[in-house]
Scaffold this active site. Structure first.
Site, PDB file in Angstrom:
ATOM      1  CG  ASP A   1     -11.858  -1.057   6.802  1.00 50.54           C
ATOM      2  OD1 ASP A   1     -10.813  -0.740   7.381  1.00 50.54           O
ATOM      3  OD2 ASP A   1     -11.933  -1.935   5.919  1.00 50.54           O
TER       4      ASP A   1
ATOM      5  CG  ASP B   1      -6.191  -2.098   2.951  1.00 52.31           C
ATOM      6  OD1 ASP B   1      -5.865  -1.442   1.960  1.00 52.31           O
ATOM      7  OD2 ASP B   1      -5.717  -3.216   3.206  1.00 52.31           O
TER       8      ASP B   1
ATOM      9  NE  ARG C   1       4.091  -1.388  13.951  1.00 51.27           N
ATOM     10  CZ  ARG C   1       3.608  -2.466  13.341  1.00 51.27           C
ATOM     11  NH1 ARG C   1       2.334  -2.811  13.504  1.00 51.27           N
ATOM     12  NH2 ARG C   1       4.393  -3.205  12.579  1.00 51.27           N
TER      13      ARG C   1
ATOM     14  NE  ARG D   1       8.189 -11.277   6.515  1.00 50.14           N
ATOM     15  CZ  ARG D   1       7.537 -10.377   7.254  1.00 50.14           C
ATOM     16  NH1 ARG D   1       6.327 -10.645   7.709  1.00 50.14           N
ATOM     17  NH2 ARG D   1       8.081  -9.215   7.522  1.00 50.14           N
TER      18      ARG D   1
ATOM     19  CG  ASP E   1     -12.585  -5.655   4.322  1.00 51.50           C
ATOM     20  OD1 ASP E   1     -11.677  -6.326   3.798  1.00 51.50           O
ATOM     21  OD2 ASP E   1     -12.346  -4.735   5.132  1.00 51.50           O
TER      22      ASP E   1
ATOM     23  CG  ASP F   1     -20.067  -0.772  19.919  1.00 55.23           C
ATOM     24  OD1 ASP F   1     -21.030  -0.006  20.126  1.00 55.23           O
ATOM     25  OD2 ASP F   1     -19.114  -0.900  20.699  1.00 55.23           O
TER      26      ASP F   1
END
Length: 247
Positions: free
Chosen positions: A10, A12, A123, A141, A209, A223
């Site tokens: 991963d 980020d 997207r 928001r 993480d 998995d």
């Protein structure tokens, strides 16, 4: 013969601090110390542009054997684009338009304290739906988030979509303050594994993480096709690699 191993990371929070660029010492460590012992791969939910920014440029596709952006919907192998999938291609234009039309019709039938613009963001691998509209201000928001916590606007809308489109096999994921994502079932990070099934690896090690249930690393971390490593950040990733390969 030596075992054929892939270390899949991963980005980020695993190789970089959130939304930051990878530190030079860790990048050097990966390429000079780890790469001689295994193949290297990246898998992120972001698009390739964002992954490249965090990994010091687009030449990352030449330094890592695999780069899986958008969970593998777009991926690079040995420096070349090797595959591309999209929600439009997968679902089909007619069904996708029916879904979007229903979303817009639904939103036109509800009244909120305020509405702004950009209610559906298209997207590559998903639709992002925002009842208030993504062009709202930060103050708006936060106000919507508080309102939604009390009135369940997003949860109610998702239930209506599930009832209206039971045969589309879609996953609905609430995240952040104002929106929810819609994508085909299975288009989490395990999607990238289908590109690896014929690559002949003896072991695939995944480092991430957000491995707890609800985190976007959970499905691939648990998995059976991979050996999962939970990390707390880039420094922990380095420590676990050092232990794995006795560096």
């Amino acid at each position: 013969m030596p075992r054929k191993i892939l270390c899949l990371f991963d980005v980020d929070g695993t190789l970089t601090k959130p939304r930051n660029v990878i530190e030079s010492d860790l990048y050097t460590f990966l390429l000079e110390k780890v790469k001689p012992h295994c193949h290297l791969g990246l898998v992120g939910g972001s698009d390739f542009k964002k992954i490249a920014e965090q990994m010091k440029g687009e030449d990352v596709i030449h330094k890592f054997k695999y780069v899986f952006s958008e969970n593998g919907l777009v991926y690079y192998r040995n420096g070349k684009e090797a595959g591309k999938q999209s929600i439009q291609k997968f679902i089909g234009e007619d069904k996708l338009q029916n879904f979007i039309n229903y979303v817009l019709k639904y939103l036109s039938s509800i009244t909120l304290p305020i509405k702004r613009g950009t209610f559906v963001e298209f997207r590559n691998g998903m639709l992002n739906i925002s009842p208030i509209g993504r062009s709202c201000s930060q103050e708006e928001r936060e106000a919507f988030y508080t309102y939604d916590e009390e009135h369940g606007i997003r949860k109610t809308m998702i239930e209506a979509l599930k009832k209206e489109f039971p045969d589309l096999d879609l996953t609905y994921s609430i995240g952040g303050q104002i929106s929810f994502d819609v994508f085909p079932n299975g288009w989490d990070k395990t999607y990238c594994l289908k590109h690896l099934q014929d690559e002949g690896f003896d072991e695939i090690h995944f480092f991430g993480d957000k491995t707890d249930k609800g985190g976007n690393d959970y499905e691939i971390y648990t998995d059976k096709r991979v050996i999962g490593h939970k990390v707390s950040g880039p420094n922990d990733t380095k420590i676990k690699l050092t232990q794995l390969f006795n560096l």
